[in-house]
Each structure stands twice: as structure tokens, then as C-alpha cells.
Motif scaffolding. Structure first.
Motif, PDB file in Angstrom:
ATOM      1  N   ASP A 134      36.940  13.563  60.082  1.00  0.00           N
ATOM      2  CA  ASP A 134      36.480  13.739  58.338  1.00  0.00           C
ATOM      3  C   ASP A 134      37.279  15.488  58.333  1.00  0.00           C
ATOM      4  O   ASP A 134      37.339  15.224  56.596  1.00  0.00           O
ATOM      5  CB  ASP A 134      34.746  13.783  58.237  1.00  0.00           C
ATOM      6  CG  ASP A 134      34.394  13.984  57.168  1.00  0.00           C
ATOM      7  OD1 ASP A 134      34.794  12.940  56.397  1.00  0.00           O
ATOM      8  OD2 ASP A 134      33.452  14.539  56.812  1.00  0.00           O
TER       9      ASP A 134
ATOM     10  N   TYR B 229      39.352  17.140  59.153  1.00  0.00           N
ATOM     11  CA  TYR B 229      40.697  16.930  58.862  1.00  0.00           C
ATOM     12  C   TYR B 229      41.102  16.973  57.575  1.00  0.00           C
ATOM     13  O   TYR B 229      42.564  16.928  56.858  1.00  0.00           O
ATOM     14  CB  TYR B 229      41.530  16.217  60.778  1.00  0.00           C
ATOM     15  CG  TYR B 229      42.797  16.352  60.538  1.00  0.00           C
ATOM     16  CD1 TYR B 229      44.063  16.891  61.087  1.00  0.00           C
ATOM     17  CD2 TYR B 229      42.999  14.856  59.932  1.00  0.00           C
ATOM     18  CE1 TYR B 229      44.571  16.675  60.932  1.00  0.00           C
ATOM     19  CE2 TYR B 229      44.821  14.309  60.194  1.00  0.00           C
ATOM     20  CZ  TYR B 229      45.345  15.482  59.623  1.00  0.00           C
ATOM     21  OH  TYR B 229      46.868  15.027  60.127  1.00  0.00           O
ATOM     22  N   LEU B 230      40.667  15.205  57.425  1.00  0.00           N
ATOM     23  CA  LEU B 230      41.197  14.415  56.582  1.00  0.00           C
ATOM     24  C   LEU B 230      40.950  15.125  55.207  1.00  0.00           C
ATOM     25  O   LEU B 230      41.193  15.410  54.019  1.00  0.00           O
ATOM     26  CB  LEU B 230      40.292  13.220  55.749  1.00  0.00           C
ATOM     27  CG  LEU B 230      40.660  12.216  57.009  1.00  0.00           C
ATOM     28  CD1 LEU B 230      39.764  11.139  57.305  1.00  0.00           C
ATOM     29  CD2 LEU B 230      42.432  11.816  57.067  1.00  0.00           C
TER      30      LEU B 230
END
Length: 280
Positions: free
Chosen positions: A274, A276-277
Motif C-alpha cells: 500500500d 508502494y502504491l
């Protein structure tokens, strides 16, 4: 461990943990390893900005890190070169130190926090195994004298015809004895392959009896990489040495941020994904 070794270890292991991003792949003389490293000057700039704990390079690229004037990750310097990673299986296998007469001179000159060397176990290739043991012996003597931490990378390689040429294996029953040997030879830090079942990695940590970092290997799908990394940390790993799983991704800085959260904050794989996104 000497006082100077402890000083260097503290530079490498922030609060006992470490993310070491390896970009030393040019020494393998294997074209596939260079994908994503073509402009290594820009790669180094991006990684310095991403601020992992350490960056692992060879002597010829260390200046790109150490000439940076501001805050920067610690330097881990590779000391050996060989032909174990090429796609073609070689008639003669070898692994040698860059400078056998003064094996850590370059690391001292470049102010490295640690040096790293391979310990290859390749079926039916006792010669390269013996060379690795000899390399480690020379390094251990020099490291003890000058207070340089020694990272040993014990690799159980696949036999001919089993998977990619000289690919490493995650067989815990074979990894553990080789890791134990590396420790017996004087490793201060172990860089080991992940076990096929990540929940078995505690056995590798037990055999190492020193900080144990997980080797990344080939690039994987980011969600799977982060999930596996979190599971390995839960088994007692002290961090990661990831190369292609960082520099071959579209945005290496976001990968570093997610891995640093797993290593230093103990977030789960899902939480890291999460992050990273959501990163920009």
C-alpha cells in the motif's frame, strides 16, 4: 570484534537492521544483469536520494557514491570476481579476489563500511569452492587487522540442467550447512538465499549466529517480493541485499521506501505494498 569493526557495523546497521541495495552486477559479465544499470551514474543518484542503509558496488563504481557531498548510504564493496553467473556453463570455473596481495586496500581507501565475498558450492566443481575458501582466508586476516566487517555470501548453486545455468537454490537442508561453514570461516555478516519456504529461514539465522541478510535474486512481482520479505524478517533476518528487485523496477525509490518500512518499522507485506502504491 574490534572497536573499529563495531563503528563500521553501526554505520551499516541502523538500529540493528539494514537494506543494502546491490548494483555490483556489472562484474558478472552477463548482459541480462545490466538491464536497468545502463546509466549507472543516474542509478546511483536515484539510490542516494532514496536513502537505503547501504549501496553495494565494485571498486570501479564506488566513486559515484563516495564523491557525493551530502548525506549518503554506507558503502559495501565487493572484493571478488568470477564466472559463476554466466548463462553458458564454463569448462573451467574460477573465483578470484580483485587484489589478492592487499584484498581490502580499496575498501579502506574508499571508506567502506564492509566488504563482501562469495562462497560458491557448485556440484562437481570443487576447484571454485577451494578458491572461495582461500579468498575468505585472505580477507579474514586483512579484515581482522584493519577492523573491516566481512560479509560472506554462501550460495548453493544448481547442478547442470536444473533451471538456469548456475542458478542458486533455496533448499534449506543445503543452505544451512554452507551458512554454518561461512560462519566458521569468520563471517561477521551473512548474505544468504531465502529458503523455499520463508518460514524455514529461522534455521539459516540460527546457523549464522551473526546479522543475516537475505539475497534478492532475480526480479519478482512487487507484491510477492514485499510479502516474502516481511515473512523473512519475521523469521529473524536482519534485512535484505536486493539488486534486481530494486533497480529493475520502474520506480526504485518507491521499492526502497516499501522495503525500508518492512525492515525498520515492521510493517506487513500488504502494508508495504500500500505504501508502494501510494508513493509519488
Amino acid at each position: 570484534m574490534s572497536h573499529l569493526s563495531k563503528v563500521r557495523m553501526n554505520r551499516l546497521f541502523q538500529h540493528g537492521k539494514c537494506l543494502d541495495v546491490a548494483i555490483d552486477h556489472g562484474i558478472a559479465n552477463e548482459p541480462d544483469f545490466l538491464l536497468g544499470l545502463e546509466d549507472i551514474t543516474q542509478v546511483m543518484r536515484n539510490l542516494i536520494n532514496a536513502q537505503p542503509d547501504a549501496i553495494q558496488v565494485n571498486y570501479g563504481q564506488a566513486d559515484l557514491l563516495q564523491q557525493h557531498a551530502g548525506s549518503k548510504p554506507a558503502l559495501v564493496l565487493r572484493t571478488d570476481v568470477g564466472n559463476a553467473y554466466n548463462q553458458a556453463r564454463h569448462r573451467e570455473m574460477w573465483a578470484v579476489l580483485h587484489n589478492p596481495e592487499a584484498p581490502i586496500l580499496a575498501a579502506l581507501q574508499q571508506d567502506a563500511a564492509a566488504v563482501v565475498v562469495n562462497l560458491y558450492l557448485i556440484p562437481d566443481e570443487p576447484g571454485i569452492f577451494r578458491q572461495c575458501v582461500e579468498n575468505i582466508g585472505r580477507l579474514r586476516h586483512a579484515c581482522e587487522r584493519y577492523g573491516m566487517p566481512l560479509m560472506i555470501e554462501p550460495l548453493v548453486m544448481a547442478p547442470a540442467g536444473q533451471g538456469a545455468a548456475y542458478g542458486s537454490l533455496g533448499d534449506v537442508e543445503k543452505i544451512v550447512p554452507l551458512v554454518r561453514l561461512a560462519r566458521e570461516l569468520g563471517a561477521d555478516i551473512i548474505k544468504a538465499d531465502p529458503t523455499d519456504n520463508p518460514d524455514d529461514f529461522y534455521r539459516v539465522v540460527e546457523a549464522a549466529r551473526c546479522p543475516t541478510l537475505v539475497r534478492g535474486g532475480g526480479k519478482g512481482e512487487i507484491g510477492a517480493v514485499l510479502e516474502k520479505s516481511a515473512r523473512l524478517m519475521a523469521q529473524g533476518a536482519s534485512g535484505m541485499v536486493y539488486g534486481r528487485n530494486v533497480y529493475q523496477h520502474q520506480n526504485p525509490a518507491r521499492v526502497v521506501r516499501a522495503l525500508m518500512a518492512i525492515i525498520h518499522q515492521g510493517v506487513t507485506g500488504a502494508e508495504a505494498l500500500d505504501l508502494y502504491l501510494r508513493s509519488e
